[in-house]
Design a protein around this motif. Structure first.
Motif, PDB file in Angstrom:
ATOM      1  N   TYR A 103      -9.583   5.843  -3.130  1.00  0.00           N
ATOM      2  CA  TYR A 103      -9.691   7.266  -2.813  1.00  0.00           C
ATOM      3  C   TYR A 103     -10.169   7.488  -1.383  1.00  0.00           C
ATOM      4  CZ  TYR A 103      -9.494   7.167  -7.838  1.00  0.00           C
ATOM      5  OH  TYR A 103      -9.111   6.894  -9.120  1.00  0.00           O
ATOM      6  N   GLY A 104      -9.518   8.429  -0.710  1.00  0.00           N
ATOM      7  CA  GLY A 104      -9.930   8.791   0.637  1.00  0.00           C
ATOM      8  C   GLY A 104     -10.629  10.133   0.604  1.00  0.00           C
ATOM      9  N   ALA A 105     -11.341  10.432   1.680  1.00  0.00           N
ATOM     10  CA  ALA A 105     -12.086  11.685   1.724  1.00  0.00           C
ATOM     11  C   ALA A 105     -11.277  12.786   2.400  1.00  0.00           C
ATOM     12  CB  ALA A 105     -13.419  11.484   2.435  1.00  0.00           C
ATOM     13  N   GLY A 106     -10.007  12.519   2.651  1.00  0.00           N
ATOM     14  CA  GLY A 106      -9.160  13.565   3.185  1.00  0.00           C
ATOM     15  C   GLY A 106      -9.211  13.714   4.685  1.00  0.00           C
ATOM     16  N   ALA A 107      -9.315  12.593   5.398  1.00  0.00           N
ATOM     17  CA  ALA A 107      -9.279  12.673   6.853  1.00  0.00           C
ATOM     18  C   ALA A 107      -7.821  12.542   7.317  1.00  0.00           C
ATOM     19  CB  ALA A 107     -10.117  11.565   7.458  1.00  0.00           C
ATOM     20  N   PHE A 108      -7.434  13.416   8.240  1.00  0.00           N
ATOM     21  CA  PHE A 108      -6.059  13.432   8.723  1.00  0.00           C
ATOM     22  C   PHE A 108      -5.676  12.096   9.357  1.00  0.00           C
ATOM     23  CE2 PHE A 108      -2.986  14.890  12.115  1.00  0.00           C
ATOM     24  CZ  PHE A 108      -1.958  15.176  11.246  1.00  0.00           C
ATOM     25  N   VAL A 109      -6.606  11.505  10.100  1.00  0.00           N
ATOM     26  CA  VAL A 109      -6.296  10.294  10.855  1.00  0.00           C
ATOM     27  C   VAL A 109      -5.998   9.123   9.913  1.00  0.00           C
ATOM     28  CG1 VAL A 109      -8.641   9.388  11.132  1.00  0.00           C
ATOM     29  CG2 VAL A 109      -6.952   8.986  12.925  1.00  0.00           C
ATOM     30  N   CYS A 110      -6.474   9.190   8.682  1.00  0.00           N
ATOM     31  CA  CYS A 110      -6.250   8.095   7.742  1.00  0.00           C
ATOM     32  C   CYS A 110      -4.797   8.033   7.258  1.00  0.00           C
ATOM     33  CB  CYS A 110      -7.195   8.177   6.561  1.00  0.00           C
ATOM     34  SG  CYS A 110      -8.873   7.772   7.037  1.00  0.00           S
ATOM     35  N   GLY A 111      -3.958   8.947   7.688  1.00  0.00           N
ATOM     36  CA  GLY A 111      -2.534   8.817   7.432  1.00  0.00           C
ATOM     37  C   GLY A 111      -1.941   7.751   8.339  1.00  0.00           C
ATOM     38  N   GLU A 112      -2.625   7.438   9.422  1.00  0.00           N
ATOM     39  CA  GLU A 112      -2.208   6.371  10.333  1.00  0.00           C
ATOM     40  C   GLU A 112      -2.520   5.054   9.635  1.00  0.00           C
ATOM     41  OE1 GLU A 112      -1.729   3.651  13.489  1.00  0.00           O
ATOM     42  OE2 GLU A 112      -3.524   3.827  12.282  1.00  0.00           O
ATOM     43  N   GLU A 113      -1.554   4.115   9.632  1.00  0.00           N
ATOM     44  CA  GLU A 113      -1.721   2.987   8.714  1.00  0.00           C
ATOM     45  C   GLU A 113      -2.914   2.077   9.006  1.00  0.00           C
ATOM     46  OE1 GLU A 113       2.035   1.064   8.441  1.00  0.00           O
ATOM     47  OE2 GLU A 113       2.041   0.334  10.498  1.00  0.00           O
ATOM     48  N   THR A 114      -3.235   1.861  10.283  1.00  0.00           N
ATOM     49  CA  THR A 114      -4.388   0.972  10.521  1.00  0.00           C
ATOM     50  C   THR A 114      -5.688   1.672  10.125  1.00  0.00           C
ATOM     51  OG1 THR A 114      -4.550   1.662  12.843  1.00  0.00           O
ATOM     52  CG2 THR A 114      -3.261  -0.317  12.390  1.00  0.00           C
ATOM     53  N   ALA A 115      -5.779   2.986  10.417  1.00  0.00           N
ATOM     54  CA  ALA A 115      -6.981   3.737  10.022  1.00  0.00           C
ATOM     55  C   ALA A 115      -7.095   3.750   8.499  1.00  0.00           C
ATOM     56  CB  ALA A 115      -6.919   5.162  10.556  1.00  0.00           C
ATOM     57  N   LEU A 116      -5.959   3.894   7.829  1.00  0.00           N
ATOM     58  CA  LEU A 116      -5.931   3.920   6.365  1.00  0.00           C
ATOM     59  C   LEU A 116      -6.460   2.602   5.801  1.00  0.00           C
ATOM     60  CD1 LEU A 116      -2.934   5.169   4.273  1.00  0.00           C
ATOM     61  CD2 LEU A 116      -3.855   2.934   3.808  1.00  0.00           C
ATOM     62  N   VAL A 140       0.838  -1.192   0.000  1.00  0.00           N
ATOM     63  CA  VAL A 140       0.000   0.000   0.000  1.00  0.00           C
ATOM     64  C   VAL A 140       0.875   1.245   0.000  1.00  0.00           C
ATOM     65  CG1 VAL A 140      -1.693   1.332   1.324  1.00  0.00           C
ATOM     66  CG2 VAL A 140      -1.931  -1.142   1.150  1.00  0.00           C
ATOM     67  N   CYS A 141       0.507   2.196  -0.842  1.00  0.00           N
ATOM     68  CA  CYS A 141       1.195   3.478  -0.838  1.00  0.00           C
ATOM     69  C   CYS A 141       0.299   4.493  -0.140  1.00  0.00           C
ATOM     70  CB  CYS A 141       1.480   3.929  -2.264  1.00  0.00           C
ATOM     71  SG  CYS A 141       2.117   5.600  -2.332  1.00  0.00           S
ATOM     72  N   ASN A 142       0.830   5.081   0.903  1.00  0.00           N
ATOM     73  CA  ASN A 142       0.083   6.066   1.679  1.00  0.00           C
ATOM     74  C   ASN A 142       0.277   7.445   1.067  1.00  0.00           C
ATOM     75  OD1 ASN A 142      -0.935   7.807   3.574  1.00  0.00           O
ATOM     76  ND2 ASN A 142       0.113   6.887   5.329  1.00  0.00           N
ATOM     77  N   ALA A 143      -0.733   7.877   0.333  1.00  0.00           N
ATOM     78  CA  ALA A 143      -0.669   9.210  -0.274  1.00  0.00           C
ATOM     79  C   ALA A 143      -1.717  10.106   0.367  1.00  0.00           C
ATOM     80  CB  ALA A 143      -0.876   9.114  -1.778  1.00  0.00           C
ATOM     81  N   ASP A 144      -1.984   9.837   1.657  1.00  0.00           N
ATOM     82  CA  ASP A 144      -2.985  10.629   2.363  1.00  0.00           C
ATOM     83  C   ASP A 144      -2.278  11.742   3.120  1.00  0.00           C
ATOM     84  OD1 ASP A 144      -5.863  10.831   3.172  1.00  0.00           O
ATOM     85  OD2 ASP A 144      -4.940  10.776   5.147  1.00  0.00           O
ATOM     86  N   GLU A 145      -1.718  12.663   2.364  1.00  0.00           N
ATOM     87  CA  GLU A 145      -0.938  13.731   2.960  1.00  0.00           C
ATOM     88  C   GLU A 145      -1.887  14.741   3.597  1.00  0.00           C
ATOM     89  OE1 GLU A 145       2.800  15.920   1.149  1.00  0.00           O
ATOM     90  OE2 GLU A 145       1.006  16.103  -0.042  1.00  0.00           O
ATOM     91  N   GLY A 146      -1.784  14.900   4.912  1.00  0.00           N
ATOM     92  CA  GLY A 146      -2.804  15.698   5.578  1.00  0.00           C
ATOM     93  C   GLY A 146      -2.343  16.906   6.358  1.00  0.00           C
ATOM     94  N   ASP A 147      -1.048  17.071   6.564  1.00  0.00           N
ATOM     95  CA  ASP A 147      -0.588  18.225   7.334  1.00  0.00           C
ATOM     96  C   ASP A 147      -0.974  19.519   6.632  1.00  0.00           C
ATOM     97  OD1 ASP A 147       0.615  16.280   8.752  1.00  0.00           O
ATOM     98  OD2 ASP A 147       2.645  17.105   8.680  1.00  0.00           O
ATOM     99  N   PRO A 148      -1.476  20.493   7.392  1.00  0.00           N
ATOM    100  CA  PRO A 148      -1.781  21.770   6.734  1.00  0.00           C
ATOM    101  C   PRO A 148      -0.497  22.358   6.142  1.00  0.00           C
ATOM    102  CG  PRO A 148      -2.555  21.756   9.025  1.00  0.00           C
ATOM    103  CD  PRO A 148      -1.737  20.531   8.833  1.00  0.00           C
TER     104      PRO A 148
END
Lengths: 597, 132
Positions: free
Chosen positions: A277-290, A192-200
């Protein structure tokens, strides 16, 4: 094949596209056509050059001329003057703000001098929508090398040897992670590639995906080979449409070339990539949440162990890495772990990409070797603080990081050093603040973000962060007490200690680091009820200096709430109880008699 | 395009594309290359500068010289067109006048390869303000 004498590269990153870089490309092409030069000059849209502050960027090769802030209507002049007559368009060149000299070659610009580009190697260099250009720059050679010359274990050993650590924030050794995933037997495994970049304010991963999508696909395939996975998934937020578009193009091209799919390069290894596709939740950068989010469940983290390497997506062994981590992998395989280890520090090898933002002259995307100091980044690459103001703090690691001050400026940036001074690397956001920024408000801003983004599973994070926010709000309203500072500290420690995932464990960092480094400022808020930088509206007071006031009545006539009293030709007085702090009086006063206290 | 069936296939594609990307890679480090500027104003083109430029691009590539060949405007030596300016790494630029294909060949073989000066050098008689 056409033989081009010159190349014109145009930035096609989100920032420059927003400033009409597509129109520039069209106009350049039209102008070339009009002059009959379309066979001799190639126009290429590339990924981000990084110097977003001065975008849109247009670069002309082979003389390496770097044009900034180009507008679509400049296209004709560039073709007419530069391409045909060989004269550089001086007004579009970059001027060094300190030396006041014109610099036409990016190599000599302060912004690029200290940078080493590994993850961003192809951004601003190749056309991301053309797999041929990626292959021409050693693309897919690393995958070929792994599949034909190396055993999976040899690849893992090479990555372990390189010392590569996860670029998403945690800094966990990548090779070790791959080894865990490879050792778990299963009928199906996932990369899995984590591309859920969420930091402001962070846009490193977006820029890599927009500028060099194939590097991530190639690395995912390499990872799949090491752990025995034939399926890759990219979890990306839907709010990155351009990155998604370019990834789709890249996946399609790689499949057409047989670089994804069945029996890659005749090795018998199968691998394919899909997008989620994710809806842009910050917590989904955490791998289990993702992983839960990819499964269609709520994006909430779960307890580790079991680690995803054991039981991840659909309960199968899964390896999750961040975009930037993947982008480093092909280079390590091609150039070797020894080469990679020479860059950076002993425990943090290689480079790190930062998104430089805030009150800094050169806002943009930079990649520097680990161990570069904050001072070098802010003053040499970043070009110093905007408008000649004074540096106050730099925030690293986004909502999970902390604010560092002047005394930390000479700290070499790496994973461990930043943790030691109470911040963290995070994914690479770097926000610079000047003397006008109120640190209590900054902490409040980040808490506002984490309160919003907390998934609500753990009480300390769900309720605790909200209480932290309320305390900070109270302080900025001027109603705080010294006891509130102790409460902030205690509560922060509890949240850190008792939250399940990284979000809660780090969310009080902005509070703790600002109390630690800017204690005086908190004290000024709670004891004197003043905001030293004049940002907290509730703590401001407009006053009229009776010495300077000539009694022209202009302020009184402009006050929307009629709280200014005084006779003609006599000093006026503001009724601070009625004042709404709109600032209209100060704006109107011709004698500079009104000030904020 | 055909599928990449082996590492050899991939290398073949890379070789084919190399020429196209070569220009871009060199541009990252122009100071380490031999830089050749060809005067391509009306007078230069009329005297055959286009052919000279094409020859220089092809000949330097064939003979394994790392070079960047660019066109520039009128250098002012209209009596001696086509003119070319050659900058060896770390050296001052030298301008050659009346460069036809034969002369271009001589410049490559003698000046660029061996550092020998050849006839036709135009002495520097002005400075440019673009001193980057």
């Amino acid at each position: 094949m056409e033989k081009y004498k010159m190349h014109i590269l145009i930035c096609g990153g989100t920032g420059c596209r927003a400033s009409a870089s597509e129109a520039i490309q069209n106009n350049l092409q039209d102008a070339l056509k009009a002059k009959g030069l379309e066979e001799e000059v190639q126009v290429v849209m590339t990924g981000c050059f990084g110097f977003c502050e001065k975008g849109p960027i247009v670069k002309i090769l082979p003389d390496n001329t770097f044009y900034i802030e180009v507008k679509p209507e400049d296209a004709e002049e560039i073709i007419e003057e530069h391409i045909i007559k060989g004269r550089k368009v001086m007004r579009l060149l970059y001027t060094d703000p300190e030396k006041k000299e014109v610099v036409s070659d990016s190599k000599h610009m302060g912004f690029y001098k200290k940078q080493i580009r590994i993850a961003l190697r192809n951004c601003g260099f190749i056309n991301p929508e053309n797999i041929n250009e990626y292959i021409a720059t050693d693309g897919y050679a690393a995958l070929g090398k792994c599949l034909t010359e190396m055993t999976p274990q040899a690849v893992i050993d090479e990555i372990k040897e390189s010392g590569l650590r996860g670029r998403g924030g945690g800094g966990f050794p990548t090779g070790l992670k791959w080894e865990f995933a490879s050792k778990n037997e299963a009928d199906q495994k996932y990369v899995v590639c984590n591309a859920d970049e969420g930091d402001p304010g962070a846009f490193m991963d977006r820029s890599i995906l927009e500028g060099d999508p194939h590097s991530v696909l190639e690395a995912m395939a390499i990872c799949g080979y090491t752990m025995g996975a034939d399926k890759g998934l990219i979890y990306i937020r839907a709010e990155y449409p351009l990155a998604i578009e370019r990834l789709k193009v890249a996946i399609k091209q790689a499949r057409e070339y047989g670089l994804l799919g069945k029996d890659i390069m005749g090795s018998g290894f199968n691998f394919d990539v899909e997008m989620r596709y994710g809806a842009g939740a910050f917590v989904c950068g955490e791998e289990t949440a993702l992983i839960h989010s990819m499964e269609g469940l709520r994006g909430e983290p779960t307890v580790k162990p079991p680690f995803p390497a054991e039981s991840g997506y659909n309960g199968k062994p899964t390896n999750v890495n961040n975009v930037e981590t993947f982008a480093n992998v092909p280079v390590i395989i091609n150039k070797g772990a020894k080469w990679f280890k020479k860059i950076g520090t002993e425990k943090s090898t290689g480079t790190k990409v930062f998104a430089l933002a805030g009150k800094i002259n050169n806002v943009g995307l930079i990649e520097v070797p680990m161990g570069t100091t904050l001072r070098e980044v802010i003053y040499e690459i970043g070009g110093g603080i905007k408008d000649g103001k004074k540096f106050k703090a730099v925030q690293t690691g986004g909502p999970s990081g902390g604010c560092l001050t002047e005394k930390h400026l000479d700290t070499p940036i790496d994973f461990d050093n930043l943790l030691a001074v109470g911040s963290m690397m995070g994914s690479g956001g770097m926000i610079v603040m000047d003397e006008d920024d109120c640190m209590v408000s900054v902490a409040k801003f980040y808490l506002d973000f984490t309160v919003e983004e907390s998934c609500g599973k753990c009480t300390p994070c769900r309720v605790g962060n909200k209480r932290l926010y309320e305390l900070l709000d109270k302080i900025t309203e001027g109603k705080g007490t010294k006891e509130d500072l102790d409460l902030l500290r205690n509560l922060s420690t509890v949240i850190k200690d008792t939250s399940l995932c990284g979000l809660g464990q780090t969310s009080p960092n902005p509070v703790l680091s600002t109390i630690e480094n800017f204690y005086d400022e908190y004290i000024a808020h709670v004891e004197e009820h003043k905001c030293p930088s004049g940002q907290c509206k509730a703590l401001m007071q407009y006053v009229i200096d009776p010495e300077l006031c000539v009694g022209c009545t202009l302020c009184a006539r402009n006050c929307p709430v009629d709280c200014i009293a005084g006779d003609r030709k006599e000093a006026h007085i503001i009724d601070t109880a009625k004042c709404i702090k709109c600032g209209a009086c100060m704006e109107k006063c011709k004698f500079n008699a009104i000030s904020i206290q | 395009m055909a599928k990449v069936k082996s590492l050899a296939d991939l290398k073949k594609i890379k070789e084919e594309l190399h020429a196209k990307m070569d220009l871009r890679e060199k541009s990252n480090d122009p100071d380490a290359q031999v830089q050749i500027k060809v005067g391509m104003a009306t007078c230069g083109i009329a005297s055959g500068a286009k052919e000279v430029m094409e020859f220089l691009i092809e000949a330097t590539a064939k003979r394994g010289i790392n070079s960047i060949v660019t066109q520039t405007g009128c250098m002012g030596y209209c009596y001696a067109e086509p003119t070319i300016e050659v900058t060896m790494p770390g050296k001052e630029p030298v301008v050659f006048g009346d460069v036809d294909l034969k002369k271009a060949d001589e410049v490559i073989e003698k000046y660029i390869k061996q550092g020998e000066l050849v006839d036709g050098i135009i002495p520097v008689n002005y400075k440019t303000i673009d001193n980057n």
